[in-house]
Design a protein around this motif. Structure first.
Motif, PDB file in Angstrom:
ATOM      1  N   GLY A  30      26.669  42.844  47.092  1.00 13.95           N
ATOM      2  CA  GLY A  30      27.355  43.848  46.294  1.00 13.95           C
ATOM      3  C   GLY A  30      28.779  44.040  46.764  1.00 13.95           C
ATOM      4  O   GLY A  30      29.221  43.402  47.727  1.00 13.95           O
ATOM      5  N   PRO A  31      29.552  44.911  46.105  1.00 13.48           N
ATOM      6  CA  PRO A  31      30.961  45.096  46.461  1.00 13.48           C
ATOM      7  C   PRO A  31      31.178  45.304  47.951  1.00 13.48           C
ATOM      8  O   PRO A  31      30.397  45.973  48.628  1.00 13.48           O
ATOM      9  N   TYR A  32      32.241  44.687  48.459  1.00 17.64           N
ATOM     10  CA  TYR A  32      32.697  44.875  49.842  1.00 17.64           C
ATOM     11  C   TYR A  32      31.698  44.385  50.896  1.00 17.64           C
ATOM     12  O   TYR A  32      31.648  44.908  52.004  1.00 17.64           O
ATOM     13  N   THR A  33      30.910  43.393  50.566  1.00 17.60           N
ATOM     14  CA  THR A  33      30.083  42.751  51.591  1.00 17.60           C
ATOM     15  C   THR A  33      30.961  41.797  52.383  1.00 17.60           C
ATOM     16  O   THR A  33      31.606  40.920  51.807  1.00 17.60           O
ATOM     17  N   VAL A  34      30.989  41.960  53.700  1.00 14.86           N
ATOM     18  CA  VAL A  34      31.909  41.193  54.544  1.00 14.86           C
ATOM     19  C   VAL A  34      31.136  40.497  55.650  1.00 14.86           C
ATOM     20  O   VAL A  34      30.390  41.121  56.401  1.00 14.86           O
ATOM     21  N   SER A  35      31.332  39.161  55.753  1.00 12.75           N
ATOM     22  CA  SER A  35      30.779  38.360  56.847  1.00 12.75           C
ATOM     23  C   SER A  35      31.865  37.385  57.277  1.00 12.75           C
ATOM     24  O   SER A  35      32.280  36.532  56.499  1.00 12.75           O
ATOM     25  N   MET A  36      32.326  37.503  58.527  1.00 11.82           N
ATOM     26  CA  MET A  36      33.531  36.772  58.939  1.00 11.82           C
ATOM     27  C   MET A  36      33.300  35.773  60.072  1.00 11.82           C
ATOM     28  O   MET A  36      34.246  35.116  60.500  1.00 11.82           O
ATOM     29  N   MET A  64      19.798  41.943  49.996  1.00 11.23           N
ATOM     30  CA  MET A  64      20.724  42.659  49.124  1.00 11.23           C
ATOM     31  C   MET A  64      21.570  43.572  49.994  1.00 11.23           C
ATOM     32  O   MET A  64      21.061  44.334  50.812  1.00 11.23           O
ATOM     33  N   PHE A  65      22.886  43.480  49.813  1.00 11.99           N
ATOM     34  CA  PHE A  65      23.822  44.227  50.633  1.00 11.99           C
ATOM     35  C   PHE A  65      24.914  44.821  49.736  1.00 11.99           C
ATOM     36  O   PHE A  65      25.148  44.353  48.628  1.00 11.99           O
ATOM     37  N   SER A  66      25.616  45.829  50.236  1.00 13.10           N
ATOM     38  CA  SER A  66      26.879  46.281  49.647  1.00 13.10           C
ATOM     39  C   SER A  66      27.603  47.119  50.693  1.00 13.10           C
ATOM     40  O   SER A  66      26.962  47.787  51.510  1.00 13.10           O
ATOM     41  N   PHE A  67      28.914  47.035  50.686  1.00 14.41           N
ATOM     42  CA  PHE A  67      29.735  47.723  51.691  1.00 14.41           C
ATOM     43  C   PHE A  67      29.235  47.387  53.095  1.00 14.41           C
ATOM     44  O   PHE A  67      29.208  48.237  53.984  1.00 14.41           O
ATOM     45  N   LEU A  68      28.838  46.149  53.286  1.00 13.90           N
ATOM     46  CA  LEU A  68      28.276  45.699  54.566  1.00 13.90           C
ATOM     47  C   LEU A  68      29.357  45.088  55.439  1.00 13.90           C
ATOM     48  O   LEU A  68      30.229  44.367  54.945  1.00 13.90           O
ATOM     49  N   ASN A  69      29.274  45.346  56.732  1.00 19.71           N
ATOM     50  CA  ASN A  69      30.089  44.630  57.711  1.00 19.71           C
ATOM     51  C   ASN A  69      29.133  43.938  58.668  1.00 19.71           C
ATOM     52  O   ASN A  69      28.473  44.587  59.470  1.00 19.71           O
ATOM     53  N   GLU A  88      20.829  48.975  52.353  1.00 17.79           N
ATOM     54  CA  GLU A  88      21.539  49.853  51.429  1.00 17.79           C
ATOM     55  C   GLU A  88      23.000  50.010  51.817  1.00 17.79           C
ATOM     56  O   GLU A  88      23.413  49.634  52.923  1.00 17.79           O
ATOM     57  N   ARG A  89      23.776  50.570  50.926  1.00 13.59           N
ATOM     58  CA  ARG A  89      25.238  50.566  51.036  1.00 13.59           C
ATOM     59  C   ARG A  89      25.752  51.113  52.371  1.00 13.59           C
ATOM     60  O   ARG A  89      25.188  52.019  52.968  1.00 13.59           O
ATOM     61  N   GLY A  90      26.862  50.500  52.815  1.00 13.90           N
ATOM     62  CA  GLY A  90      27.613  51.037  53.936  1.00 13.90           C
ATOM     63  C   GLY A  90      27.074  50.726  55.312  1.00 13.90           C
ATOM     64  O   GLY A  90      27.523  51.324  56.295  1.00 13.90           O
ATOM     65  N   ALA A 111      20.916  53.699  53.888  1.00  6.42           N
ATOM     66  CA  ALA A 111      22.360  53.687  53.636  1.00  6.42           C
ATOM     67  C   ALA A 111      23.143  54.107  54.875  1.00  6.42           C
ATOM     68  O   ALA A 111      22.721  54.976  55.634  1.00  6.42           O
ATOM     69  N   PHE A 112      24.289  53.459  55.071  1.00 10.17           N
ATOM     70  CA  PHE A 112      25.238  53.779  56.140  1.00 10.17           C
ATOM     71  C   PHE A 112      24.574  53.781  57.520  1.00 10.17           C
ATOM     72  O   PHE A 112      24.798  54.676  58.330  1.00 10.17           O
ATOM     73  N   SER A 113      23.754  52.769  57.741  1.00  8.87           N
ATOM     74  CA  SER A 113      23.071  52.651  59.026  1.00  8.87           C
ATOM     75  C   SER A 113      23.709  51.571  59.890  1.00  8.87           C
ATOM     76  O   SER A 113      24.404  50.688  59.389  1.00  8.87           O
ATOM     77  N   LEU A 114      23.457  51.648  61.175  1.00  6.96           N
ATOM     78  CA  LEU A 114      23.903  50.635  62.127  1.00  6.96           C
ATOM     79  C   LEU A 114      22.679  49.932  62.681  1.00  6.96           C
ATOM     80  O   LEU A 114      21.743  50.597  63.154  1.00  6.96           O
ATOM     81  N   VAL A 115      22.660  48.603  62.610  1.00 12.99           N
ATOM     82  CA  VAL A 115      21.546  47.807  63.131  1.00 12.99           C
ATOM     83  C   VAL A 115      22.021  47.076  64.383  1.00 12.99           C
ATOM     84  O   VAL A 115      22.970  46.291  64.330  1.00 12.99           O
ATOM     85  N   MET A 116      21.357  47.342  65.506  1.00  4.40           N
ATOM     86  CA  MET A 116      21.728  46.734  66.776  1.00  4.40           C
ATOM     87  C   MET A 116      20.495  46.121  67.423  1.00  4.40           C
ATOM     88  O   MET A 116      19.451  46.772  67.523  1.00  4.40           O
ATOM     89  N   GLY A 117      20.576  44.862  67.823  1.00  8.34           N
ATOM     90  CA  GLY A 117      19.454  44.206  68.484  1.00  8.34           C
ATOM     91  C   GLY A 117      18.516  43.523  67.505  1.00  8.34           C
ATOM     92  O   GLY A 117      18.826  43.314  66.330  1.00  8.34           O
ATOM     93  N   ARG A 118      17.329  43.176  67.991  1.00  5.61           N
ATOM     94  CA  ARG A 118      16.344  42.419  67.218  1.00  5.61           C
ATOM     95  C   ARG A 118      15.215  43.345  66.750  1.00  5.61           C
ATOM     96  O   ARG A 118      14.689  44.147  67.524  1.00  5.61           O
TER      97      ARG A 118
END
Length: 663
Positions: free
Chosen positions: A285-291, A301-306, A329-331, A348-355
């Motif tokens: 979705g909009p603003y999905t970023v993978s660099m 499914m992603f949106s506003f993802l970093n 979910e978004r953000g 939404a707007f969560s941070l995922v760290m680790g496995r």
């Protein structure tokens, strides 16, 4: 270009002298201003139409080249005015080429048979084995794709939508391709069955097959070196370069893919960025970023993802193949080397760290941290509400909307707090309190959806969610009552009553568009009943819902605030409004103070590690300040301080304006 005429005998003789040849000279038509001076070493086959060649192109470095045809074979082509085509080793067949276009050193440019130019291509998102295919077309929006991919419980709806897209694809099919005006194609390999919009630049591309490049004057498309693409749609403003390889993909407006990024069976909607890594069967979705090189986004499914470096997911848990999917979910953000085993759903707007391998579902607890500790997944509810990174993202997204095309395909709502997220927070409070009641308030750790929640985290989560709800509802009330002088409590009540009840009930995030579920259900019913038979009214519905967002939002807030504040609007007074505004001020200031404290961590002694490398503490501080600036002068810190001041003044203004109504 006006009317065409046949070649004169003199013109034919001149063309022959300039080493030109034709299967049938009478099959060549030209405009009245045509002169053959700038055509040489050209072979004509089939039906040919030629414009006038008067213009000179100024190239980099100051070299001038006159428009015309040199060292090329044309078959069934229509060439506009002031076009330069030269050095095509193979041939150009079945194309209409617009005015002022520049084509040089292209191996082959051909339409072979009847082509739909990528329209109607089915993209197997989320499930690589099929079942959620989205047929793409030129004007596909994230919201329509969302419905097609996820509403498989409405088979009649999917049947109708696919039929509409099939009709669109068939209507745009042709045995002749088009290249628009002011197009540049240089140093390129194979272009086969590709429709190219105006002002597009294709430079050094390896291979393009079966696609549409929907460039235009407002927002040109750039396709760069070593790109290979097959079965695709590329929307206006997109930039695809530097070795990108993609198959069966939709690239949305102002997307940027580069640096060896690869993707198959994936949808990328507006302002997505992909570099170095890989995407397989994703709905971006909009603003999905993978660099990052080691990042793989798959079956999600992603949106506003970093996505952090090394972010990964697995969709192949059992022996039946890659059948599992995930929803983020978004953000949300994934940290470096994070991993999630699908199926899973991240709030939404969560941070995922680790496995995380136990299939967490945190969708009812937005703004959370999901952290690996030992072999367990720990959930910290609501903590992202006080994260400076979350607020910074919300501020930067609107500024990074690079779409210049006046026709936006995706309706993007950037609001951090909305009926969509607030309804989740209301649910989250109920979930957390139920955990307390069922397991006891003295429990050290609670178990929820394959994750653990510490007691302290649970209590803080309820507090943070409550503050955010107070902030949102207070914002809504203040906005509703602004700039009006009230003479009585009844006038306040009348102003608070919504204009209609559309917007009550559940809300959805259709990959960027935040809208009431009731209105989406109404749209779906209209499609199934064939009240809507074409794609355009569907897009117009999305546009209308986006434009009406704040009116619809108030209808929802009006309903919720009565139960949240335990006050009936029919009996509310200026005194009640004053109390609500004071609660709102406390919530806003409290959350901003948390953001301020979080930002200050970036200026701690730990953050200064590595500064002032050969000096003492004083030099470390000076070096840090020269690079990062002083804390008080940081733009975000200034914004937080200004926000506290502005919101406090806004609340006080309303309180003063209605003070005369309080006995």
């Amino acid at each position: 270009m006006g009317a065409y005429r046949g070649l004169t005998i003199t013109e034919i003789e001149q063309l022959k002298q300039q080493n030109c040849m034709a299967d049938d000279w009478s099959a060549i038509s030209v405009t009245k201003d045509f002169i053959p001076d700038h055509i040489c070493h050209t072979r004509f086959s089939g039906q040919i139409k030629l414009g006038a060649f008067k213009k000179e192109f100024m190239l980099d470095g100051g070299l001038k080249k006159h428009s015309g045809l040199r060292h090329v074979t044309l078959h069934n082509c229509e060439i506009g005015d002031d076009v330069l085509i030269e050095n095509v080793p193979n041939y150009i067949a079945n194309y209409r080429i617009g005015n002022d276009s520049f084509i040089q050193n292209v191996n082959i440019l051909v339409v072979d048979g009847k082509s739909k130019f990528g329209n109607g291509t089915e993209v197997s998102v989320l499930n690589e084995t099929g079942g959620r295919e989205v047929p793409i077309y030129d004007k596909l929006s994230a919201h329509l794709a969302y419905i097609i991919a996820l509403y498989r419980h409405r088979p009649l709806l999917i049947e109708k939508l696919k039929k509409m897209i099939d009709t669109y694809a068939e209507n745009h099919a042709s045995e002749t391709g088009t290249i628009g005006d002011h197009v540049t194609i240089i140093n390129t390999g194979t272009i086969k069955n590709v429709r190219i919009g105006s002002y597009c630049t294709i430079d050094g591309t390896s291979r393009l097959e079966n696609g549409s490049i929907n460039s235009n004057e407002h927002d040109p498309v750039v396709i760069g070196h070593n790109v290979m693409a097959e079965d695709f749609i590329i929307s206006s403003g997109a930039h695809v370069s530097d070795g990108v390889v993609m198959m069966r993909c939709f690239i949305g407006q102002a997307c940027h893919l580069s640096h060896l990024f690869s993707a198959h069976d994936s949808l990328f909607f507006c302002n997505c960025q992909g570099e170095n890594g890989e995407a397989c069967a994703i709905f971006a979705g909009p603003y999905t970023v993978s660099m990052h090189k080691s990042s793989l986004l798959i079956a999600g499914m992603f949106s506003f993802l970093n996505a952090g470096s090394g972010s990964n997911q697995s969709n192949h848990m059992y022996k039946l193949g890659p059948i599992h999917q995930g929803i983020v979910e978004r953000g949300s953000k994934t940290t470096s080397d994070s991993y999630v085993l699908w199926p899973a759903k991240i709030g939404a707007f969560s941070l995922v760290m680790g496995r995380h391998v136990r299939h967490p579902d945190t969708s009812k607890l937005p703004f959370s941290y999901l952290i690996e500790k030992g072999s367990e997944s720990y959930l910290v509810p609501g903590v992202n509400l006080k994260s400076v990174g979350t607020i910074r993202d919300a501020l930067k997204w609107p500024k990074r909307d690079n779409r210049k095309d006046p026709e936006h395909l995706d309706m993007v709502n950037f609001n951090l707090l909305s009926p969509y997220t607030i309804q989740k927070m209301l649910t989250a409070i109920d979930v957390l309190r139920h955990l307390q009641e069922s397991s006891g308030e003295t429990s050290e750790v609670y178990s929820y959806q394959s994750a653990c929640i510490k007691n302290t985290s649970l209590v803080k989560g309820i507090n943070l969610y409550s503050k955010a709800i107070n902030k949102f509802l207070g914002n809504s009330i203040i906005k509703r009552l602004e700039n009006i002088r009230f003479k009585s409590d009844e006038e306040i009540r009348e102003r608070l009553r919504p204009d209609n009840n559309i917007g009550t009930g559940d809300w959805l995030d259709l990959s960027g568009l935040i809208a009431p579920k009731s209105e989406i259900d109404r749209l779906i019913n209209q499609i199934e009943s064939e009240e809507i038979k074409t794609l355009e009214p569907i897009q117009q519905t999305f546009i209308s819902l986006h434009k009406r967002y704040y009116d619809l939002e108030w209808a929802w807030a009006y309903e919720v605030m009565q139960s949240w504040y335990h006050r009936s609007i029919d009996q509310i007074t200026a005194q009640d409004i004053t109390e609500i505004v004071n609660i709102w001020k406390d919530a806003v200031v409290s959350l901003d103070e948390m953001l301020y404290a979080d930002a200050k961590k970036e200026f701690s002694m730990t953050a200064k590690t590595g500064f002032g490398i050969d000096g003492n503490t004083q030099q470390k501080n000076v070096d840090f300040e020269q690079v990062r600036g002083a804390f008080e002068n940081n733009p975000f810190v200034k914004t937080v301080n200004e926000h506290i001041k502005a919101k406090t003044e806004l609340g006080n203004e309303l309180i003063d304006r209605i003070a005369h109504l309080i006995n």
